[in-house]
Design an enzyme around this catalytic site. Structure first.
Site, mmCIF file in Angstrom:
data_model
loop_
_atom_site.group_PDB
_atom_site.id
_atom_site.type_symbol
_atom_site.label_atom_id
_atom_site.label_comp_id
_atom_site.label_asym_id
_atom_site.label_seq_id
_atom_site.Cartn_x
_atom_site.Cartn_y
_atom_site.Cartn_z
ATOM 1 N N HIS A 1 37.706 42.045 38.823
ATOM 2 C CA HIS A 1 38.553 40.945 38.383
ATOM 3 C C HIS A 1 39.233 40.343 39.601
ATOM 4 C CE1 HIS A 1 41.577 38.686 36.189
ATOM 5 N NE2 HIS A 1 40.743 38.779 35.173
ATOM 6 N N ASP B 1 36.212 41.984 29.173
ATOM 7 C CA ASP B 1 34.920 41.584 28.626
ATOM 8 C C ASP B 1 33.935 42.724 28.503
ATOM 9 O OD1 ASP B 1 35.547 39.006 28.143
ATOM 10 O OD2 ASP B 1 35.079 38.344 30.172
HETATM 11 N N1 ACO Z 1 29.393 44.503 40.625
HETATM 12 C C1 ACO Z 1 29.132 44.883 41.904
HETATM 13 N N2 ACO Z 1 29.857 44.528 42.982
HETATM 14 C C2 ACO Z 1 30.923 43.723 42.755
HETATM 15 C C3 ACO Z 1 31.287 43.297 41.447
HETATM 16 C C4 ACO Z 1 30.470 43.711 40.374
HETATM 17 N N3 ACO Z 1 30.752 43.335 39.117
HETATM 18 N N4 ACO Z 1 32.396 42.521 41.515
HETATM 19 C C5 ACO Z 1 32.736 42.458 42.803
HETATM 20 N N5 ACO Z 1 31.845 43.198 43.559
HETATM 21 C C6 ACO Z 1 31.933 43.447 45.017
HETATM 22 C C7 ACO Z 1 31.485 42.219 45.799
HETATM 23 O O1 ACO Z 1 30.101 42.262 46.092
HETATM 24 C C8 ACO Z 1 32.353 42.347 47.031
HETATM 25 O O2 ACO Z 1 31.781 43.360 47.857
HETATM 26 P P1 ACO Z 1 31.885 43.225 49.475
HETATM 27 O O3 ACO Z 1 33.362 43.270 49.775
HETATM 28 O O4 ACO Z 1 31.144 44.393 49.970
HETATM 29 O O5 ACO Z 1 31.254 41.903 49.810
HETATM 30 C C9 ACO Z 1 33.674 42.902 46.511
HETATM 31 O O6 ACO Z 1 33.312 43.642 45.323
HETATM 32 C C10 ACO Z 1 34.701 41.828 46.153
HETATM 33 O O7 ACO Z 1 34.089 40.928 45.236
HETATM 34 P P2 ACO Z 1 34.437 39.370 45.125
HETATM 35 O O8 ACO Z 1 33.286 38.680 44.459
HETATM 36 O O9 ACO Z 1 34.878 38.874 46.477
HETATM 37 O O10 ACO Z 1 35.693 39.409 44.197
HETATM 38 P P3 ACO Z 1 36.290 38.160 43.449
HETATM 39 O O11 ACO Z 1 37.718 38.468 43.219
HETATM 40 O O12 ACO Z 1 35.950 36.893 44.143
HETATM 41 O O13 ACO Z 1 35.465 38.126 42.071
HETATM 42 C C11 ACO Z 1 34.776 38.507 39.868
HETATM 43 C C12 ACO Z 1 35.939 38.584 40.868
HETATM 44 C C13 ACO Z 1 34.149 37.098 39.864
HETATM 45 C C14 ACO Z 1 35.319 38.773 38.446
HETATM 46 C C15 ACO Z 1 33.701 39.578 40.247
HETATM 47 O O14 ACO Z 1 34.277 40.872 40.242
HETATM 48 C C16 ACO Z 1 32.486 39.548 39.333
HETATM 49 O O15 ACO Z 1 31.536 38.759 39.591
HETATM 50 N N6 ACO Z 1 32.461 40.382 38.232
HETATM 51 C C17 ACO Z 1 31.383 40.366 37.286
HETATM 52 C C18 ACO Z 1 31.584 39.197 36.318
HETATM 53 C C19 ACO Z 1 32.693 39.455 35.309
HETATM 54 O O16 ACO Z 1 32.788 40.519 34.709
HETATM 55 N N7 ACO Z 1 33.518 38.416 35.085
HETATM 56 C C20 ACO Z 1 34.595 38.468 34.094
HETATM 57 C C21 ACO Z 1 35.911 38.360 34.743
HETATM 58 S S1 ACO Z 1 37.180 38.636 33.534
HETATM 59 C C22 ACO Z 1 37.363 37.171 32.742
HETATM 60 O O17 ACO Z 1 36.972 36.111 33.168
HETATM 61 C C23 ACO Z 1 38.028 37.282 31.462
#
Ligand code: ACO
Length: 428
Positions: A307, A364
């Site tokens: 998140h 979610d």
């Molecule tokens: N699976 C695997 N790796 C992940 C995930 C995931 N679900 N989420 C983040 N990471 C990793 C990234 O690859 C990154 O790794 P790195 O530092 O080695 O490059 C690190 O964790 C940070 O991730 P970011 O994408 O920079 O985090 P950000 O805060 O921008 O993104 C987000 C948050 C979009 C929710 C992300 O965690 C994601 O894509 N999750 C899956 C989609 C999801 O469940 N969305 C629902 C959000 S809740 C809502 O909207 C109600």
């Protein structure tokens, strides 16, 4: 006591005010930065940018706190219902009994939609994604209620539009489902409460016969409450920025629906179930998918994990996990997909990759499992999220309008070509 931070740029020192919020959050006020220094700030994805001052929702991502108008989400989910929480978000205070009755009645009286909306729905192909339909139909409500186009309406007229929007979105959402099933549309039943009426429009074939299950009504109330607002997320910011141009509220909310549809935002609940189904079809090997999620050369992400704000746990996920267990127990459902979800959750929570990056299941991850258990099809999950988020979008829109915020207009750092002369096509 006023506080300032100093910025040294060139041979000058600038003082930037530091503002303190009611929960002692601090913000650097850069509203005069460009005028004073010629600089703009660059913050792609707005990870550090406060776009507004807001009194609606407080989140502390580090400690897993979520409050609407000061009230903890845990208390609201336990004791309140969606109508009361909607009133709280939109008007700022918990309603008295008579205020809640007037609000609920005003919404109940407006649940019918114009008959021509059915023609609109009929024109779509049967396999259309319901979010696309919801988005288009909510936006087109402005055509049925043209007085909503006037940005200078009286507060009571705005209230009427708000109530109309809450009432009709539920009917439209249920009808998008009926459309996808090829079933006749169910008309609203004014004798039912908001959630029961919605379930009746979804699943009732004849109003007199269909009985809603109190466990399902309770779980749905909780889900809608948990989704009702989440401060300046992608869709709420979209609603505020569209509304800041004084576009009508139906268009502003439709733009929020569009933003919510994306798989990184509200679309994640659909993606979670699709991911779990994929793992199940592939033999249920959760380890393989954990490895895929960790592999930088693989685009696969564990949907429902991580998140932008919560970096410890998502308080909504905690509440919904319990509700999820009680719905499945009460309805006597054993779902293999849930077993995979539990395995995946445990494996990820013990894996250093997820621990180091503070990636936990978000709301979610579990909401889809409940929706599935109560018979809501996967492609309707994001529509359910939109229904829950509606009072939040409305509250954000109302606050932005009442604070007379200027039109939203970010700046940019231009990195394109410098000035160059046009070359005719023959010479390129
Ligand atoms: N699976 C695997 N790796 C992940 C995930 C995931 N679900 N989420 C983040 N990471 C990793 C990234 O690859 C990154 O790794 P790195 O530092 O080695 O490059 C690190 O964790 C940070 O991730 P970011 O994408 O920079 O985090 P950000 O805060 O921008 O993104 C987000 C948050 C979009 C929710 C992300 O965690 C994601 O894509 N999750 C899956 C989609 C999801 O469940 N969305 C629902 C959000 S809740 C809502 O909207 C109600």
């Amino acid at each position: 006591m006023s506080q300032f931070a100093e910025l040294k740029y060139g041979d000058k020192i600038y003082q930037l005010p530091v503002l303190v919020g009611s929960e002692n959050e601090v913000a650097l006020d850069i509203s005069k930065l460009r005028d004073d220094t010629g600089l703009i700030t660059l913050d792609i994805g707005y990870k550090n940018t406060g776009a507004t001052k807001s009194a609606i929702t407080f989140i502390d991502g580090e400690t897993g706190i979520l409050r609407y108008r000061g009230y903890p989400i845990e208390q609201l989910a336990e004791h309140s219902n969606f109508m009361e929480v909607s009133y709280l978000l939109i008007y700022g205070e918990l309603p008295t009994e008579s205020q809640l009755e007037a609000f609920t009645n005003s919404i109940t009286r407006r649940t019918l939609v114009h008959e021509n909306i059915k023609k609109f729905l009929d024109a779509y192909p049967s396999d259309v994604h319901p979010m696309g339909v919801l988005l288009a139909v909510v936006s087109s409500l402005s055509s049925f209620y043209p007085n909503s186009l006037n940005p200078n309406r009286k507060p009571e007229e705005v209230d009427r539009t708000i109530h109309r929007l809450i009432a009709k979105t539920a009917t439209i959402a249920a009808w998008t489902y009926k459309k996808s099933m090829g079933h006749p549309y169910m008309y609203p039943n004014n004798k039912l409460d908001y959630v029961s009426n919605f379930l009746n429009m979804m699943f009732g074939m004849r109003t007199e016969d269909y009985q809603t299950d109190p466990v399902v009504v309770d779980a749905l109330n909780k889900l809608l409450i948990l989704h009702a607002d989440h401060e300046q997320n992608c869709s709420a910011s979209t609603v505020r920025i569209v509304g800041s141009s004084k576009a009508n509220i139906y268009s502003a909310v439709a733009s929020g629906i569009a933003a919510l549809w994306g798989p990184l935002h509200g679309g994640a609940n659909q993606e979670v179930i699709e991911m779990l189904e994929l793992i199940k079809a592939d033999g249920g090997n959760t380890k393989k998918y954990i490895e895929k999620a960790k592999d930088k050369n693989d685009n696969f992400r564990l949907m429902g994990f991580g998140h932008r704000v919560y970096k410890n746990f998502d308080p909504r996920a905690k509440i919904i996990k319990t509700a999820c267990d009680s719905v499945l127990n009460k309805l006597g459902i054993h779902d293999e997909v849930l077993d995979i979800a539990k395995e995946l959750e445990e494996a990820a929570l013990n894996d250093p990759y997820f621990i180091e990056r503070k990636l936990y299941p978000n709301v979610d991850f579990y909401s889809g499992i409940i929706y599935r258990a109560i018979g809501i099809p996967t492609n309707m999950f994001t529509v359910m999220f939109a229904l829950g988020r509606l009072p939040g979008w409305i509250a954000q829109w109302k606050e932005m309008r009442e604070s007379n915020e200027p039109i939203g207009r970010p700046r940019q750092l231009y990195v394109g070509e410098p000035l160059r002369d046009y070359v005719s096509i023959a010479k390129r």
